[in-house]
Scaffold this motif. Structure first.
Motif, PDB file in Angstrom:
ATOM      1  N   GLY A 122      33.485  43.117  48.414  1.00 24.99           N
ATOM      2  CA  GLY A 122      32.482  43.341  47.381  1.00 24.99           C
ATOM      3  C   GLY A 122      32.683  44.655  46.661  1.00 24.99           C
ATOM      4  N   LEU A 123      32.891  45.733  47.404  1.00 23.42           N
ATOM      5  CA  LEU A 123      33.122  47.036  46.777  1.00 23.42           C
ATOM      6  C   LEU A 123      34.432  47.030  46.006  1.00 23.42           C
ATOM      7  CD1 LEU A 123      32.364  49.937  46.291  1.00 23.42           C
ATOM      8  CD2 LEU A 123      33.307  50.549  48.525  1.00 23.42           C
ATOM      9  N   CYS A 124      35.446  46.363  46.557  1.00 24.64           N
ATOM     10  CA  CYS A 124      36.719  46.241  45.862  1.00 24.64           C
ATOM     11  C   CYS A 124      36.523  45.533  44.516  1.00 24.64           C
ATOM     12  CB  CYS A 124      37.712  45.481  46.736  1.00 24.64           C
ATOM     13  SG  CYS A 124      39.321  45.186  45.975  1.00 24.64           S
ATOM     14  N   ALA A 125      35.714  44.483  44.507  1.00 31.20           N
ATOM     15  CA  ALA A 125      35.452  43.755  43.267  1.00 31.20           C
ATOM     16  C   ALA A 125      34.754  44.640  42.239  1.00 31.20           C
ATOM     17  CB  ALA A 125      34.605  42.511  43.553  1.00 31.20           C
ATOM     18  N   LEU A 126      33.802  45.470  42.689  1.00 29.48           N
ATOM     19  CA  LEU A 126      33.120  46.374  41.760  1.00 29.48           C
ATOM     20  C   LEU A 126      34.087  47.380  41.148  1.00 29.48           C
ATOM     21  CD1 LEU A 126      29.786  47.107  43.690  1.00 29.48           C
ATOM     22  CD2 LEU A 126      30.105  45.680  41.649  1.00 29.48           C
ATOM     23  N   LEU A 127      34.996  47.903  41.962  1.00 29.38           N
ATOM     24  CA  LEU A 127      35.996  48.850  41.452  1.00 29.38           C
ATOM     25  C   LEU A 127      36.922  48.175  40.445  1.00 29.38           C
ATOM     26  CD1 LEU A 127      36.904  50.632  44.807  1.00 29.38           C
ATOM     27  CD2 LEU A 127      35.569  51.584  42.920  1.00 29.38           C
ATOM     28  N   LEU A 128      37.320  46.942  40.761  1.00 27.84           N
ATOM     29  CA  LEU A 128      38.188  46.212  39.839  1.00 27.84           C
ATOM     30  C   LEU A 128      37.457  45.850  38.550  1.00 27.84           C
ATOM     31  CD1 LEU A 128      39.938  43.951  42.474  1.00 27.84           C
ATOM     32  CD2 LEU A 128      41.087  45.624  41.002  1.00 27.84           C
ATOM     33  N   LEU A 129      36.161  45.577  38.651  1.00 26.05           N
ATOM     34  CA  LEU A 129      35.359  45.311  37.455  1.00 26.05           C
ATOM     35  C   LEU A 129      35.351  46.535  36.544  1.00 26.05           C
ATOM     36  CD1 LEU A 129      33.386  43.624  35.775  1.00 26.05           C
ATOM     37  CD2 LEU A 129      31.535  44.456  37.260  1.00 26.05           C
ATOM     38  N   ALA A 130      35.152  47.713  37.139  1.00 26.25           N
ATOM     39  CA  ALA A 130      35.170  48.944  36.355  1.00 26.25           C
ATOM     40  C   ALA A 130      36.539  49.156  35.702  1.00 26.25           C
ATOM     41  CB  ALA A 130      34.827  50.138  37.248  1.00 26.25           C
ATOM     42  N   MET A 131      37.605  48.834  36.420  1.00 25.92           N
ATOM     43  CA  MET A 131      38.951  48.973  35.861  1.00 25.92           C
ATOM     44  C   MET A 131      39.172  47.994  34.721  1.00 25.92           C
ATOM     45  SD  MET A 131      40.960  49.481  39.502  1.00 25.92           S
ATOM     46  CE  MET A 131      42.609  49.498  38.793  1.00 25.92           C
ATOM     47  N   CYS A 132      38.663  46.773  34.876  1.00 29.79           N
ATOM     48  CA  CYS A 132      38.782  45.791  33.795  1.00 29.79           C
ATOM     49  C   CYS A 132      38.075  46.277  32.530  1.00 29.79           C
ATOM     50  CB  CYS A 132      38.191  44.449  34.228  1.00 29.79           C
ATOM     51  SG  CYS A 132      39.194  43.515  35.404  1.00 29.79           S
ATOM     52  N   LEU A 133      36.891  46.833  32.708  1.00 34.15           N
ATOM     53  CA  LEU A 133      36.139  47.336  31.556  1.00 34.15           C
ATOM     54  C   LEU A 133      36.830  48.540  30.936  1.00 34.15           C
ATOM     55  CD1 LEU A 133      32.500  47.037  32.967  1.00 34.15           C
ATOM     56  CD2 LEU A 133      33.669  45.498  31.376  1.00 34.15           C
ATOM     57  N   ALA A 134      37.371  49.426  31.795  1.00 33.56           N
ATOM     58  CA  ALA A 134      38.037  50.626  31.290  1.00 33.56           C
ATOM     59  C   ALA A 134      39.291  50.279  30.487  1.00 33.56           C
ATOM     60  CB  ALA A 134      38.390  51.552  32.448  1.00 33.56           C
ATOM     61  N   PHE A 135      40.036  49.288  30.951  1.00 31.83           N
ATOM     62  CA  PHE A 135      41.277  48.898  30.269  1.00 31.83           C
ATOM     63  C   PHE A 135      41.075  47.721  29.311  1.00 31.83           C
ATOM     64  CE2 PHE A 135      42.844  51.073  34.091  1.00 31.83           C
ATOM     65  CZ  PHE A 135      43.768  51.949  33.517  1.00 31.83           C
ATOM     66  N   ARG A 136      39.803  47.330  29.126  1.00 37.08           N
ATOM     67  CA  ARG A 136      39.436  46.280  28.182  1.00 37.08           C
ATOM     68  C   ARG A 136      40.185  44.975  28.455  1.00 37.08           C
ATOM     69  NH1 ARG A 136      38.898  49.506  22.351  1.00 37.08           N
ATOM     70  NH2 ARG A 136      37.346  51.036  23.074  1.00 37.08           N
ATOM     71  N   GLN A 137      40.258  44.621  29.736  1.00 38.64           N
ATOM     72  CA  GLN A 137      40.860  43.347  30.107  1.00 38.64           C
ATOM     73  C   GLN A 137      39.770  42.285  30.190  1.00 38.64           C
ATOM     74  OE1 GLN A 137      43.557  43.126  33.347  1.00 38.64           O
ATOM     75  NE2 GLN A 137      44.922  44.692  32.557  1.00 38.64           N
ATOM     76  N   PRO A 138      39.947  41.146  29.571  1.00 35.94           N
ATOM     77  CA  PRO A 138      38.915  40.098  29.577  1.00 35.94           C
ATOM     78  C   PRO A 138      38.697  39.541  30.978  1.00 35.94           C
ATOM     79  CG  PRO A 138      40.988  39.263  28.694  1.00 35.94           C
ATOM     80  CD  PRO A 138      41.159  40.745  28.834  1.00 35.94           C
ATOM     81  N   LEU A 139      37.462  39.153  31.237  1.00 32.58           N
ATOM     82  CA  LEU A 139      37.093  38.589  32.531  1.00 32.58           C
ATOM     83  C   LEU A 139      36.765  37.103  32.449  1.00 32.58           C
ATOM     84  CD1 LEU A 139      34.824  41.495  33.791  1.00 32.58           C
ATOM     85  CD2 LEU A 139      36.995  40.798  34.801  1.00 32.58           C
ATOM     86  N   VAL A 140      36.574  36.607  31.232  1.00 30.71           N
ATOM     87  CA  VAL A 140      36.254  35.195  31.033  1.00 30.71           C
ATOM     88  C   VAL A 140      37.092  34.669  29.864  1.00 30.71           C
ATOM     89  CG1 VAL A 140      33.931  35.319  32.000  1.00 30.71           C
ATOM     90  CG2 VAL A 140      34.286  35.897  29.610  1.00 30.71           C
ATOM     91  N   SER A 141      36.702  33.518  29.352  1.00 26.77           N
ATOM     92  CA  SER A 141      37.389  32.899  28.209  1.00 26.77           C
ATOM     93  C   SER A 141      38.855  32.587  28.509  1.00 26.77           C
ATOM     94  CB  SER A 141      37.301  33.810  26.968  1.00 26.77           C
ATOM     95  OG  SER A 141      35.956  34.063  26.633  1.00 26.77           O
TER      96      SER A 141
END
Length: 303
Positions: free
Chosen positions: A181-200
């Protein structure tokens, strides 16, 4: 039953590399979804069985779990990116160097390392030189992928050490759900920081994410977490080394990967060297007992 579970676990971790390499989604997004889904699947039963376990964490448990989660997030970021730059066989073998990294970390901490372990490390590092040399001749991207896979192996070793500290007093369900769970939160922050899409994503990409979650995160990781409770870590470590040839064969069959002959020589050196490292760490010298060798975690990491 133990043998059956071991076979399932090997197939799970071996298939993770080819599946992630074939999934048309950003590396960080794949890592986020497999950990987020894994945390839900592992966390729901753990919360039902022992709801108070999550509120009774000690400072030590929290510290080691957090360190493990950070290392795991960075490991996935490196490894999945490596799979998209270099061959699945090379990335898997290089990330499996985590067993060697753990031996080096122990040496740095003042824990004696047997001469045969050092010899195994030398053979494995020679395999790294062989693989990176051939990949440098192929492309710059392949070399960058190799280096990311090596970094991913070091991070996997750190994750294993931290996870071992946390698991000394935590159940598998509590630890894995919190760590994922914590790993997922960190990866979510990284996705947002690097503007990587999470859906679509295309349906095929979602199918790949679900497949790697079930095959690698749940079957691979969870099976080996269970096996650690019923057989020795040394045996588990030796079993997981089968991921190296397994991933190479699956990538050749399903992805059509064709590697230079010299690369296969490098894979063989790494596999042989790591086998010596794992076996050597399982021996206890007369002067001072060494801790059992933690499992080698290639694409996919255990406690």
């Amino acid at each position: 039953m133990t043998v059956f579970l071991a076979v399932i676990g090997v197939l799970g971790v071996s298939a993770s590399g080819p599946i992630m390499a074939a999934t048309a989604a950003p590396a960080l997004a794949i890592a986020f979804w497999r950990n987020a889904l894994g945390a839900v699947v592992m966390g729901a039963p753990a919360a039902l069985r022992s709801p108070r376990a999550f509120s009774r964490l000690t400072r030590t448990e929290t510290k080691w779990t957090a360190l493990a989660a950070v290392a795991l997030a960075l490991h996935f970021a490196c490894f999945i990116t490596a799979l998209q730059l270099t061959s699945v066989a090379a990335a898997t073998a290089l990330v499996c160097l985590q067993a060697g990294w753990i031996a080096l970390f122990n040496l740095a901490r003042g824990i004696p390392v047997a001469p045969r372990v050092l010899a195994g490390l030398g053979a494995a590092l020679a395999g790294v030189v062989v693989i990176t040399g051939f990949d440098l001749a192929l492309s710059r991207d392949a070399l960058i992928g190799d280096l990311l896979a090596v970094a991913g192996g070091a991070l996997a070793g750190l994750y294993t050490i931290a996870g071992g500290k946390a698991r000394a007093t935590m159940s598998t369900g509590t630890y894995t759900s919190l760590c994922y769970g914590l790993c997922a939160l960190l990866l979510l922050a990284m996705c947002l920081a690097f503007r990587q899409p999470l859906v679509s994503f295309e349906p095929a990409a979602w199918a790949g994410i679900l497949a790697v979650t079930v095959v690698a995160q749940l079957l691979g990781h969870s099976v080996f977490n269970h096996l650690l409770a019923v057989i020795s870590p040394l045996v588990v470590s030796m079993i997981i080394l089968l991921e190296i040839p397994g991933a190479a064969i699956l990538a050749a069959v399903f992805l059509g990967e064709q590697l230079p002959a010299g690369t296969y020589g490098g894979l063989a050196l790494i596999l042989a060297g790591l086998a010596v490292v794992v076996a050597g760490q399982g021996r206890r010298p007369r002067s001072r007992a060494l801790p059992p060798a933690p499992p080698a975690l290639g694409g996919d990491i255990v406690d």
